[in-house]
Scaffold this active site. Structure first.
Site, PDB file in Angstrom:
ATOM      1  N   ARG A 113      39.475  32.799  51.881  1.00 17.29           N
ATOM      2  CA  ARG A 113      38.826  34.088  52.302  1.00 17.29           C
ATOM      3  C   ARG A 113      38.076  34.221  53.520  1.00 17.29           C
ATOM      4  NH1 ARG A 113      35.526  36.987  47.602  1.00 17.29           N
ATOM      5  NH2 ARG A 113      33.836  35.486  47.795  1.00 17.29           N
TER       6      ARG A 113
ATOM      7  N   ARG B 264      32.384  32.843  54.463  1.00 14.68           N
ATOM      8  CA  ARG B 264      31.119  32.777  53.449  1.00 14.68           C
ATOM      9  C   ARG B 264      30.793  31.421  53.228  1.00 14.68           C
ATOM     10  NH1 ARG B 264      31.251  37.084  48.533  1.00 14.68           N
ATOM     11  NH2 ARG B 264      30.179  35.548  47.755  1.00 14.68           N
TER      12      ARG B 264
ATOM     13  N   ARG C 135      25.576  39.938  35.421  1.00 15.42           N
ATOM     14  CA  ARG C 135      26.145  38.712  35.578  1.00 15.42           C
ATOM     15  C   ARG C 135      25.703  37.801  34.127  1.00 15.42           C
ATOM     16  NH1 ARG C 135      27.794  38.539  41.313  1.00 15.42           N
ATOM     17  NH2 ARG C 135      28.787  36.663  41.762  1.00 15.42           N
TER      18      ARG C 135
ATOM     19  N   ARG D 249      30.246  27.820  41.301  1.00 14.81           N
ATOM     20  CA  ARG D 249      30.258  29.126  41.228  1.00 14.81           C
ATOM     21  C   ARG D 249      31.221  29.632  40.081  1.00 14.81           C
ATOM     22  NH1 ARG D 249      32.149  31.914  46.221  1.00 14.81           N
ATOM     23  NH2 ARG D 249      31.441  33.756  45.569  1.00 14.81           N
TER      24      ARG D 249
ATOM     25  N   LYS E 202      37.238  41.814  42.901  1.00 17.93           N
ATOM     26  CA  LYS E 202      36.368  43.035  42.511  1.00 17.93           C
ATOM     27  C   LYS E 202      35.948  43.854  43.637  1.00 17.93           C
ATOM     28  CE  LYS E 202      32.951  40.368  40.740  1.00 17.93           C
ATOM     29  NZ  LYS E 202      33.387  38.975  41.046  1.00 17.93           N
TER      30      LYS E 202
HETATM   31  P1  AMP Z   1      28.864  37.724  45.344  1.00 15.02           P
HETATM   32  O1  AMP Z   1      29.242  38.296  46.360  1.00 15.02           O
HETATM   33  O2  AMP Z   1      29.085  38.970  43.978  1.00 15.02           O
HETATM   34  O3  AMP Z   1      29.863  36.622  44.774  1.00 15.02           O
HETATM   35  O4  AMP Z   1      27.357  37.144  44.934  1.00 15.02           O
HETATM   36  C1  AMP Z   1      27.165  36.096  46.097  1.00 15.02           C
HETATM   37  C2  AMP Z   1      25.866  35.202  45.316  1.00 15.02           C
HETATM   38  O5  AMP Z   1      24.634  36.384  45.334  1.00 15.02           O
HETATM   39  C3  AMP Z   1      26.079  34.743  43.708  1.00 15.02           C
HETATM   40  O6  AMP Z   1      26.647  33.570  43.982  1.00 15.02           O
HETATM   41  C4  AMP Z   1      24.564  34.735  43.446  1.00 15.02           C
HETATM   42  O7  AMP Z   1      23.862  33.718  44.107  1.00 15.02           O
HETATM   43  C5  AMP Z   1      24.152  36.248  44.138  1.00 15.02           C
HETATM   44  N1  AMP Z   1      24.279  37.212  43.074  1.00 15.02           N
HETATM   45  C6  AMP Z   1      24.940  38.266  43.243  1.00 15.02           C
HETATM   46  N2  AMP Z   1      24.871  39.164  42.090  1.00 15.02           N
HETATM   47  C7  AMP Z   1      24.008  38.556  41.294  1.00 15.02           C
HETATM   48  C8  AMP Z   1      23.564  38.963  39.943  1.00 15.02           C
HETATM   49  N3  AMP Z   1      24.233  39.861  39.455  1.00 15.02           N
HETATM   50  N4  AMP Z   1      22.740  38.016  39.213  1.00 15.02           N
HETATM   51  C9  AMP Z   1      22.412  36.931  39.833  1.00 15.02           C
HETATM   52  N5  AMP Z   1      22.902  36.416  41.200  1.00 15.02           N
HETATM   53  C10 AMP Z   1      23.744  37.272  41.791  1.00 15.02           C
END
Ligand code: AMP
Length: 215
Positions: free
Chosen positions: A122, A153, A88, A164, A13
């Site tokens: 990654r 990360r 989400r 996740r 994404k």
């Molecule tokens: P990402 O980089 O999009 O994988 O997000 C990393 C982490 O940030 C996720 O595993 C969540 O803990 C938090 N996070 C990001 N976006 C959201 C969202 N829309 N709702 C809830 N938690 C989020």
């Protein structure tokens, strides 16, 4: 145009959102990046989000929705947005419909077994925000774009990844039906695209498939 990119962690994404947002001239808004930046700056939101992120859990809806609402009110969102990693949950999607409903939702579909190898391999650049897979790097510690030191990360480590993916299937995948019901869903089946030598699809092919789906 107001767009959402929906898909499990590791679907690509962020990578695709960077290209598509500049192609369409709308800001790329990644809630994950916003939380990581908030944490780096030690803001109250960042500190609160950290324990959820480290566990691979979702940050509470109220916190995310308030952050996105504030971001969408900024002048650069006047002509639209590309949201990556938000919504989400169905509750977040309903809140977004109240704030500024999307025109279309691109679902990037990738099977779980492929996600696992993508996520564990990654690496991210803290300086230019580039994302790379170790299989494409001559030196997996150095950013091939700007030369800064790459890092993995914390939530890409195996212990967190399975949670996740579970969280995605339990809490986020219902959004596919939600947006399908609204007639806004555009599905990209990455398994139907040609594969490279490593058996994965190419970034450029996914990019083209997204633009075609949005036509
Ligand atoms: P990402 O980089 O999009 O994988 O997000 C990393 C982490 O940030 C996720 O595993 C969540 O803990 C938090 N996070 C990001 N976006 C959201 C969202 N829309 N709702 C809830 N938690 C989020």
């Amino acid at each position: 145009m107001k767009l959402i990119f929906l898909g499990p962690p590791g679907a690509g994404k962020g990578t695709q959102a960077t290209g598509v947002s500049s192609h369409l001239g709308v800001p790329h808004i990644s809630t994950g990046d916003m939380f990581r930046a908030a944490l780096k700056n030690q803001t109250p939101t960042g500190i609160e989000a950290k324990r959820y992120m480290d566990a691979g859990e979702l940050v509470p809806d109220s916190v995310v929705v308030a952050m996105v609402k504030e971001r969408l009110a900024e002048p650069d969102c006047a002509n639209g947005y590309l949201l990556d990693g938000f919504p989400r949950t169905v509750e977040q999607a309903q809140a977004l419909d109240e704030i500024c409903a999307p025109d279309a939702v691109v679902e990037i579909h990738v099977p779980d077994e492929r996600l696992l190898s993508r996520l564990t391999g990654r690496r991210v650049c803290p300086k230019c925000n580039g994302t790379f897979h170790i299989s494409s790097l001559a030196d997996e510690t150095v950013c091939p774009v700007c030369g800064d030191a790459l890092y993995q990360r914390e939530d890409d480590k195996p212990a967190t990844i399975s949670n996740r993916l579970k969280v995605y299937h339990d809490q986020t995948s219902p959004l596919v039906g939600y947006y399908e019901g609204l007639g806004k869903l555009r599905r990209i089946d990455t398994e139907a695209l040609p594969k490279d030598a490593a058996g994965d699809c190419r970034r450029e092919d996914v990019f083209q498939a997204i633009l075609t789906a949005l036509e």
